[in-house]
Scaffold this motif. Structure first.
Motif, PDB file in Angstrom:
ATOM      1  N   CYS A 139       0.782  -1.199   0.046  1.00 37.93           N
ATOM      2  CA  CYS A 139      -0.202  -0.111   0.134  1.00 37.93           C
ATOM      3  C   CYS A 139       0.946   1.248  -0.074  1.00 37.93           C
ATOM      4  N   TYR A 140       0.297   2.332  -0.599  1.00 39.07           N
ATOM      5  CA  TYR A 140       1.161   3.653  -0.523  1.00 39.07           C
ATOM      6  C   TYR A 140       0.431   4.584   0.456  1.00 39.07           C
ATOM      7  N   TYR A 141       1.134   5.147   1.447  1.00 43.21           N
ATOM      8  CA  TYR A 141       0.742   6.120   2.430  1.00 43.21           C
ATOM      9  C   TYR A 141       1.176   7.250   2.141  1.00 43.21           C
ATOM     10  N   PHE A 142       0.152   8.590   2.080  1.00 43.50           N
ATOM     11  CA  PHE A 142       0.671   9.823   2.010  1.00 43.50           C
ATOM     12  C   PHE A 142       0.223  10.539   3.507  1.00 43.50           C
ATOM     13  N   PRO A 143       1.373  10.487   4.250  1.00 44.22           N
ATOM     14  CA  PRO A 143       1.168  11.047   5.613  1.00 44.22           C
ATOM     15  C   PRO A 143       0.732  12.429   5.638  1.00 44.22           C
ATOM     16  N   GLU A 144       1.121  13.301   4.848  1.00 36.59           N
ATOM     17  CA  GLU A 144       0.697  14.799   4.975  1.00 36.59           C
ATOM     18  C   GLU A 144      -0.732  14.837   4.599  1.00 36.59           C
ATOM     19  N   GLU A 145      -1.238  14.138   3.625  1.00 36.52           N
ATOM     20  CA  GLU A 145      -2.535  14.125   3.118  1.00 36.52           C
ATOM     21  C   GLU A 145      -3.526  13.120   3.888  1.00 36.52           C
ATOM     22  N   GLN A 146      -2.904  12.235   4.606  1.00 41.45           N
ATOM     23  CA  GLN A 146      -3.682  11.142   5.188  1.00 41.45           C
ATOM     24  C   GLN A 146      -4.688  10.539   4.414  1.00 41.45           C
ATOM     25  N   VAL A 147      -3.895  10.117   3.334  1.00 37.04           N
ATOM     26  CA  VAL A 147      -4.458   8.977   2.207  1.00 37.04           C
ATOM     27  C   VAL A 147      -3.570   7.700   1.967  1.00 37.04           C
ATOM     28  N   LEU A 148      -4.362   6.731   1.843  1.00 37.31           N
ATOM     29  CA  LEU A 148      -3.754   5.479   1.480  1.00 37.31           C
ATOM     30  C   LEU A 148      -4.212   4.845   0.297  1.00 37.31           C
ATOM     31  N   LEU A 149      -3.600   4.430  -0.624  1.00 36.13           N
ATOM     32  CA  LEU A 149      -3.964   3.630  -1.836  1.00 36.13           C
ATOM     33  C   LEU A 149      -3.665   2.101  -1.139  1.00 36.13           C
ATOM     34  N   SER A 150      -4.749   1.350  -1.161  1.00 33.98           N
ATOM     35  CA  SER A 150      -4.670   0.161  -0.579  1.00 33.98           C
ATOM     36  C   SER A 150      -4.603  -1.049  -1.534  1.00 33.98           C
ATOM     37  N   GLY A 151      -4.974  -0.734  -2.810  1.00 30.16           N
ATOM     38  CA  GLY A 151      -5.100  -1.696  -3.723  1.00 30.16           C
ATOM     39  C   GLY A 151      -6.050  -2.838  -3.441  1.00 30.16           C
ATOM     40  N   ASP A 152      -5.624  -4.079  -3.517  1.00 30.76           N
ATOM     41  CA  ASP A 152      -6.698  -5.163  -3.181  1.00 30.76           C
ATOM     42  C   ASP A 152      -6.294  -5.685  -1.722  1.00 30.76           C
ATOM     43  N   THR A 153      -5.756  -5.032  -0.987  1.00 28.98           N
ATOM     44  CA  THR A 153      -5.636  -5.437   0.350  1.00 28.98           C
ATOM     45  C   THR A 153      -6.852  -5.104   1.104  1.00 28.98           C
ATOM     46  N   LEU A 154      -7.220  -4.028   1.279  1.00 30.17           N
ATOM     47  CA  LEU A 154      -8.463  -3.507   2.201  1.00 30.17           C
ATOM     48  C   LEU A 154      -9.315  -2.847   1.684  1.00 30.17           C
ATOM     49  N   PHE A 155     -10.670  -3.580   1.353  1.00 27.26           N
ATOM     50  CA  PHE A 155     -11.725  -2.783   0.832  1.00 27.26           C
ATOM     51  C   PHE A 155     -12.650  -2.191   1.948  1.00 27.26           C
ATOM     52  N   CYS A 156     -13.844  -1.614   1.242  1.00 25.93           N
ATOM     53  CA  CYS A 156     -14.674  -0.884   2.346  1.00 25.93           C
ATOM     54  C   CYS A 156     -15.515  -2.101   2.676  1.00 25.93           C
ATOM     55  N   GLU A 157     -15.540  -2.318   4.089  1.00 23.77           N
ATOM     56  CA  GLU A 157     -15.955  -3.506   4.785  1.00 23.77           C
ATOM     57  C   GLU A 157     -15.692  -4.868   4.196  1.00 23.77           C
ATOM     58  N   SER A 158     -14.567  -4.978   3.650  1.00 23.43           N
ATOM     59  CA  SER A 158     -14.061  -6.285   3.165  1.00 23.43           C
ATOM     60  C   SER A 158     -12.549  -6.278   2.981  1.00 23.43           C
ATOM     61  N   VAL A 159     -12.030  -7.378   2.509  1.00 20.56           N
ATOM     62  CA  VAL A 159     -10.409  -7.671   2.195  1.00 20.56           C
ATOM     63  C   VAL A 159     -10.595  -7.966   0.907  1.00 20.56           C
TER      64      VAL A 159
END
Length: 209
Positions: A139-159
């Motif tokens: 995953c790619y985390y943008f700490p200053e913007e508090q944004v995460l690109l989670s790919g197919d690791t974490l979904f909305c209420e799923s994985v």
């Protein structure tokens, strides 16, 4: 940061543009396809692509990479992926692209490591290794913007699924619990499929966690 989402490819993958609004520099993420409308949109807006981020190597996240590169700088436009995903990116059977035509391989890739910090398009980005969906998923985390690109690791209420080559269900859940849920709860999560969410929402409502 401005985030724009596009449904691309044969199964409707979420591809993203992460745009630095002041300079119009941008990053593209998980290009499972590259329709002409996406290229036209970038040119019309005057965006300046600086790199492509790949969360993993499945066909539905990589098949638009070369067309995008050819439109915006060719081989000079860098592509980033996690180091353990190299074999999948070079093997059309592992990445499953051979089932959808001639197959897709990516060879000109810059491989990153866990917790590596990238500085691209004016953003600071932290690489978080999250194996489970694939052995080299990240995953790619943008700490200053508090944004995460989670790919197919974490979904909305799923994985993500773990029944594809190199996947592991237990490893996937551990990756999320140990490596993502300690991010700030207000972190916006942009997944490879389905709707965006937040870390706080997933802590409370994700039944897999």
């Amino acid at each position: 940061m401005k985030v724009e989402q596009f449904l691309v490819g044969s199964i409707g993958t979420n591809a993203y543009l992460m745009i630095q609004e002041e300079t119009k520099e941008c990053l593209a993420a998980d290009l499972g396809g590259c329709p002409d409308s996406l290229i036209d949109h970038i040119k019309e807006k005057g965006y300046l692509p600086k790199a492509i981020l790949l969360t993993h190597g499945h066909f539905d996240h990589i098949m638009g990479v070369e067309k995008f590169r050819n439109a915006f700088g060719g081989s000079e436009l860098p592509v980033y992926a996690y180091e353990k995903e190299e074999t999948m990116l070079k093997d059309p059977l592992l990445n499953m692209s051979s089932y959808y035509g001639e197959g897709c391989t990516l060879k000109q890739v810059t491989y990153v490591t866990d917790r590596q910090e990238l500085h691209l398009a004016g953003f600071t980005i932290q690489v978080i290794y999250t194996p489970g969906h694939t052995v080299g998923g990240c995953c790619y985390y943008f700490p200053e913007e508090q944004v995460l690109l989670s790919g197919d690791t974490l979904f909305c209420e799923s994985v993500g699924r773990s029944d594809f080559p190199t996947g592991n269900a237990g490893q996937l859940v551990r990756s999320i619990k140990d490596r993502l849920l300690d991010l700030p709860e207000e972190t916006k999560v942009y997944p490879g499929h389905m709707d965006e969410t937040t870390i706080g929402h997933e802590k409370e409502y994700n039944p897999f966690l």
